[in-house]
Design a protein around this motif. Sequence first.
Motif, PDB file in Angstrom:
ATOM      1  N   GLU A 231       0.812  -1.208   0.000  1.00  0.00           N
ATOM      2  CA  GLU A 231       0.000   0.000   0.000  1.00  0.00           C
ATOM      3  C   GLU A 231       0.851   1.267   0.000  1.00  0.00           C
ATOM      4  OE1 GLU A 231      -0.929  -2.705   1.946  1.00  0.00           O
ATOM      5  OE2 GLU A 231      -2.427  -3.123   0.395  1.00  0.00           O
ATOM      6  N   GLU A 232       1.975   1.245   0.724  1.00  0.00           N
ATOM      7  CA  GLU A 232       2.787   2.449   0.793  1.00  0.00           C
ATOM      8  C   GLU A 232       4.207   2.151   1.253  1.00  0.00           C
ATOM      9  OE1 GLU A 232       0.732   5.020   3.573  1.00  0.00           O
ATOM     10  OE2 GLU A 232       1.992   4.323   5.226  1.00  0.00           O
ATOM     11  N   PRO A 247       4.439   0.875  -5.050  1.00  0.00           N
ATOM     12  CA  PRO A 247       5.218  -0.090  -4.269  1.00  0.00           C
ATOM     13  C   PRO A 247       6.546  -0.464  -4.921  1.00  0.00           C
ATOM     14  CG  PRO A 247       3.423  -1.198  -5.418  1.00  0.00           C
ATOM     15  CD  PRO A 247       3.228   0.261  -5.643  1.00  0.00           C
ATOM     16  N   GLY A 248       7.478  -0.928  -4.094  1.00  0.00           N
ATOM     17  CA  GLY A 248       8.761  -1.406  -4.578  1.00  0.00           C
ATOM     18  C   GLY A 248       9.914  -0.515  -4.161  1.00  0.00           C
ATOM     19  N   ARG A 249      11.036  -1.157  -3.793  1.00  0.00           N
ATOM     20  CA  ARG A 249      12.229  -0.417  -3.384  1.00  0.00           C
ATOM     21  C   ARG A 249      12.751   0.483  -4.512  1.00  0.00           C
ATOM     22  NH1 ARG A 249      16.117  -1.433   0.658  1.00  0.00           N
ATOM     23  NH2 ARG A 249      14.266  -2.189   1.774  1.00  0.00           N
ATOM     24  N   PRO A 287       0.472   4.391 -14.184  1.00  0.00           N
ATOM     25  CA  PRO A 287      -0.137   3.140 -14.648  1.00  0.00           C
ATOM     26  C   PRO A 287       0.907   2.129 -15.114  1.00  0.00           C
ATOM     27  CG  PRO A 287      -1.273   5.039 -15.580  1.00  0.00           C
ATOM     28  CD  PRO A 287      -0.039   5.566 -14.910  1.00  0.00           C
ATOM     29  N   ALA A 288       0.664   0.870 -14.787  1.00  0.00           N
ATOM     30  CA  ALA A 288       1.456  -0.271 -15.265  1.00  0.00           C
ATOM     31  C   ALA A 288       2.843  -0.364 -14.644  1.00  0.00           C
ATOM     32  CB  ALA A 288       1.575  -0.258 -16.787  1.00  0.00           C
ATOM     33  N   ARG A 289       3.120   0.443 -13.611  1.00  0.00           N
ATOM     34  CA  ARG A 289       4.366   0.302 -12.866  1.00  0.00           C
ATOM     35  C   ARG A 289       4.023  -0.298 -11.513  1.00  0.00           C
ATOM     36  NH1 ARG A 289       4.395   3.408 -17.554  1.00  0.00           N
ATOM     37  NH2 ARG A 289       6.495   4.123 -18.064  1.00  0.00           N
ATOM     38  N   THR A 290       4.114  -1.629 -11.421  1.00  0.00           N
ATOM     39  CA  THR A 290       3.706  -2.372 -10.221  1.00  0.00           C
ATOM     40  C   THR A 290       2.408  -1.800  -9.658  1.00  0.00           C
ATOM     41  OG1 THR A 290       5.279  -1.046  -8.906  1.00  0.00           O
ATOM     42  CG2 THR A 290       5.978  -3.231  -9.594  1.00  0.00           C
TER      43      THR A 290
END
Length: 425
Positions: A231-232, A247-249, A287-290
């Motif tokens: 979520e964050e 999301p994601g490092r 959009p479309a990035r995880t």
Amino acid sequence: MTISETMDYIQSFQKSGKPVHDLSRIHALLDALGNPQDSLRVVHIAGTNGKGSVLAFCAAAASAAGFRVGTLTSPFIRHYTDRIQINGQDIPMETLCTLCEQVQQCPVSEDCSQFEITFAIALLWFVQEKCDLVFLETGIGGLLDATNVVKHPLVCVITSVSYDHMAILGNTLTQIAAQKAGIIKPGCPVVLSPDNPLDVTCLVQETAQRKHAALITPAMEDCQIMSETLEETVFQYHCFTYTLHMPGRHQVYNALTAIEVIRLLGMHGYLISAAVTQQAFEKVQVPARTQVLQKEPLVLLDGGHNQAGVLALTDLIQHAGRKPVHGICGMMQNKDYQTACGILRQTLDTVICVDDFTEHAVAAETLAECFGDHKQVQTAPLKQAYAAALQQAKADGGMVVVCGSLYLASAVLQEETTPEDQPVL
């Protein structure tokens, strides 16, 4: 020109056009249009992964600070006009048609690409609308990319560099990085994403030194990640706390890069406070990035298609902690799909391979073979695959991951959101 005439004209050009060895083709077109790029104040962004996210963070902060901000991204996701925006609003179809007619009336080479035509239209609109600031994302590479006609950008940005478009850019990371670093201009500050390998960093450093350009890399020792969920993500950088809902490092690295760009823009009179930046970053979702399409069952959509992009996705999936993972995978013929599948097979518990989202997709059967002896691999049309994976996830409490190509992600999003008056190419 009507909408259909406009789209027919744009589609009459190949997506990549004839190979280029210099920028004479785009220079000739822009000369005929009065060189609109020379009237704009530009931030120029190159890189393999992260360009769109860094651009989105920067543009959101600048817009929130009250500036009129133009953006050009590549490729489009939902429909053609979403790649040309001002303050997050797509170019109106009526305006697109008018400006396209202006381009058509020039002596345009038939060797031009769709990207070059799109770039020319975008520049005309940004000038017409008196944009305070424009963020330009390169199409492919940098040195020979059409956007590199910009002579004096305010800031140059190089995001994460990885293996992609190797037939055009080179087979080694340093060769690819040299093409990306081709956007660096004499005396123009450069921001480099902190997640680049040493050979890329050294190449960019050498290029910047040769062109007397200050190089800024976010200081990771000043960054502390406080929490990470789907979520964050919350992190601190230089005593300020930022919250991301992408999301994601890897998005932390993109945000840090954007923060340094924003700091440099302040030296040019674009004052964007930390408070405004914090609030803007919270709202950014590309959009479309995880992208989380739904939470129950969890459905992730990601357009990552190269080694670094797929590794970032698998890292995120592992952190999500949902099992089993039901994958829907589709990839393009001109990508290194064998390597991507080799990475994904370690994370996906079931896989449905699809190929009906674009004409240049890898055949589903061929893609399935790349997963080797993976026990649960099958092929199906996209709609059927999506329904089946969703049903499985509902039954076993797992998650669905749609991945492998931005074209696949685009096809999924278009099913949900494309308005009737927005044509897709």
